[in-house]
Scaffold this motif. Structure first.
Motif, mmCIF file in Angstrom:
data_model
loop_
_atom_site.group_PDB
_atom_site.id
_atom_site.type_symbol
_atom_site.label_atom_id
_atom_site.label_comp_id
_atom_site.label_asym_id
_atom_site.label_seq_id
_atom_site.Cartn_x
_atom_site.Cartn_y
_atom_site.Cartn_z
ATOM 1 N N ARG A 207 0.838 -1.219 0.000
ATOM 2 C CA ARG A 207 0.000 0.000 0.000
ATOM 3 C C ARG A 207 0.863 1.255 0.000
ATOM 4 N N ALA A 208 1.917 1.250 0.802
ATOM 5 C CA ALA A 208 2.825 2.399 0.830
ATOM 6 C C ALA A 208 3.524 2.583 -0.510
ATOM 7 N N GLY A 209 3.613 1.503 -1.281
ATOM 8 C CA GLY A 209 4.248 1.561 -2.596
ATOM 9 C C GLY A 209 3.304 1.937 -3.723
ATOM 10 N N GLY A 210 2.075 2.319 -3.388
ATOM 11 C CA GLY A 210 1.173 2.815 -4.424
ATOM 12 C C GLY A 210 0.177 1.798 -4.940
ATOM 13 N N PHE A 211 -0.051 0.715 -4.186
ATOM 14 C CA PHE A 211 -1.025 -0.293 -4.601
ATOM 15 C C PHE A 211 -2.137 -0.387 -3.575
ATOM 16 N N GLU A 212 -3.310 -0.779 -4.055
ATOM 17 C CA GLU A 212 -4.450 -0.890 -3.166
ATOM 18 C C GLU A 212 -5.016 -2.303 -3.182
ATOM 19 N N LEU A 213 -5.667 -2.646 -2.085
ATOM 20 C CA LEU A 213 -6.347 -3.918 -1.909
ATOM 21 C C LEU A 213 -5.454 -5.114 -2.250
ATOM 22 N N PRO A 214 -4.331 -5.286 -1.555
ATOM 23 C CA PRO A 214 -3.532 -6.497 -1.776
ATOM 24 C C PRO A 214 -4.329 -7.722 -1.322
ATOM 25 N N VAL A 215 -4.545 -8.643 -2.230
ATOM 26 C CA VAL A 215 -5.356 -9.831 -1.951
ATOM 27 C C VAL A 215 -4.479 -11.074 -2.076
#
Length: 233
Positions: A207-215
């Motif tokens: 998330r801190a790296g610019g991605f959302e909702l890691p599944v």
């Protein structure tokens, strides 16, 4: 581990890497099998960024399944990249590949790719901010809504469960005919040279790296894999 030390390690291992880990191939094959539905919605002419491509196993798998996809293969180890290049040539998809010996941060910062893979790479970055920076560099090169499939060793190393899982993992490696002295080095490396973090912390780094909702979409032993989407903006 320092970048040059990692590069030297994989340069040394490149020629025999696939042969060395042949008996653990079912783990890799299952990951690639589950990667297919994760990437199933991508365009027929998708461009895929493969970060830390190594010997090119995931790239070859995707190339076989999706004949219209094109690939940017990135790895700091020139020896590993050469193995990947030979694989692409032997399997007949080299005309769909570009190879970059170096780091993803060196590529043009433009939204050129529909998706990316980054398998067993970020775990070698011990500093959390630098690890997030790797993912930011990937995100900066993905198109809006672009997907990232990433995997790393992950566990809560302070938990009693980790001791059980680590022993099982070491037995798996022993079954792959990893020599006893190499197993002991591996065990030490997990505490010193590899950032084995709890899965929730890896997700926070994504998330801190610019991605959302890691599944999470895969786990085998210590290996966890996630799919996430480039965050808006």
């Amino acid at each position: 581990m320092q970048p040059e030390a990692i590069k030297a390690l994989f340069d040394q291992q490149a020629a025999g890497y696939d042969r060395q880990w042949e008996k653990t191939a079912p783990i890799r094959q299952c990951l690639h099998f589950l990667l297919e539905p994760v990437f199933a919605g991508l365009p027929e002419d998708a461009r895929i960024l493969c970060v830390g491509v190594g010997t090119g196993a995931e790239m070859a798998h995707l190339a076989r399944r999706c004949p219209g996809w094109r690939f940017m293969a990135v790895d700091p180890s020139e020896a590993m990249l050469e193995v990947s290049r030979r694989r692409a040539e032997q399997e007949g998809f080299i005309d769909r590949c570009v190879f970059h010996a170096g780091y993803v941060q060196e590529l043009p910062e433009a939204p050129a790719y529909d998706a990316a893979t980054c398998f067993l790479v970020s775990q070698f970055i011990l500093d959390i901010d630098e690890r997030a920076a790797l993912f930011r560099a990937i995100a900066a090169r993905l198109r809006p809504g672009g997907l990232l499939a990433s995997s790393d060793l992950a566990a809560d190393t302070a938990s009693p469960e980790y001791a059980v899982l680590l022993e099982a993992w070491m037995r798996t490696m022993a079954g792959a005919e990893v020599p006893a002295d190499a197993l002991e080095r591996m065990r030490r490396a997990y505490g010193e040279d590899v950032a084995v973090l709890p899965p929730a912390q890896v997700e926070a780094i994504l998330r801190a790296g610019g991605f959302e909702l890691p599944v999470p979409f895969f786990q085998a032993g210590l290996i966890h894999a996630w799919v996430s989407r480039r965050a808006a903006g």
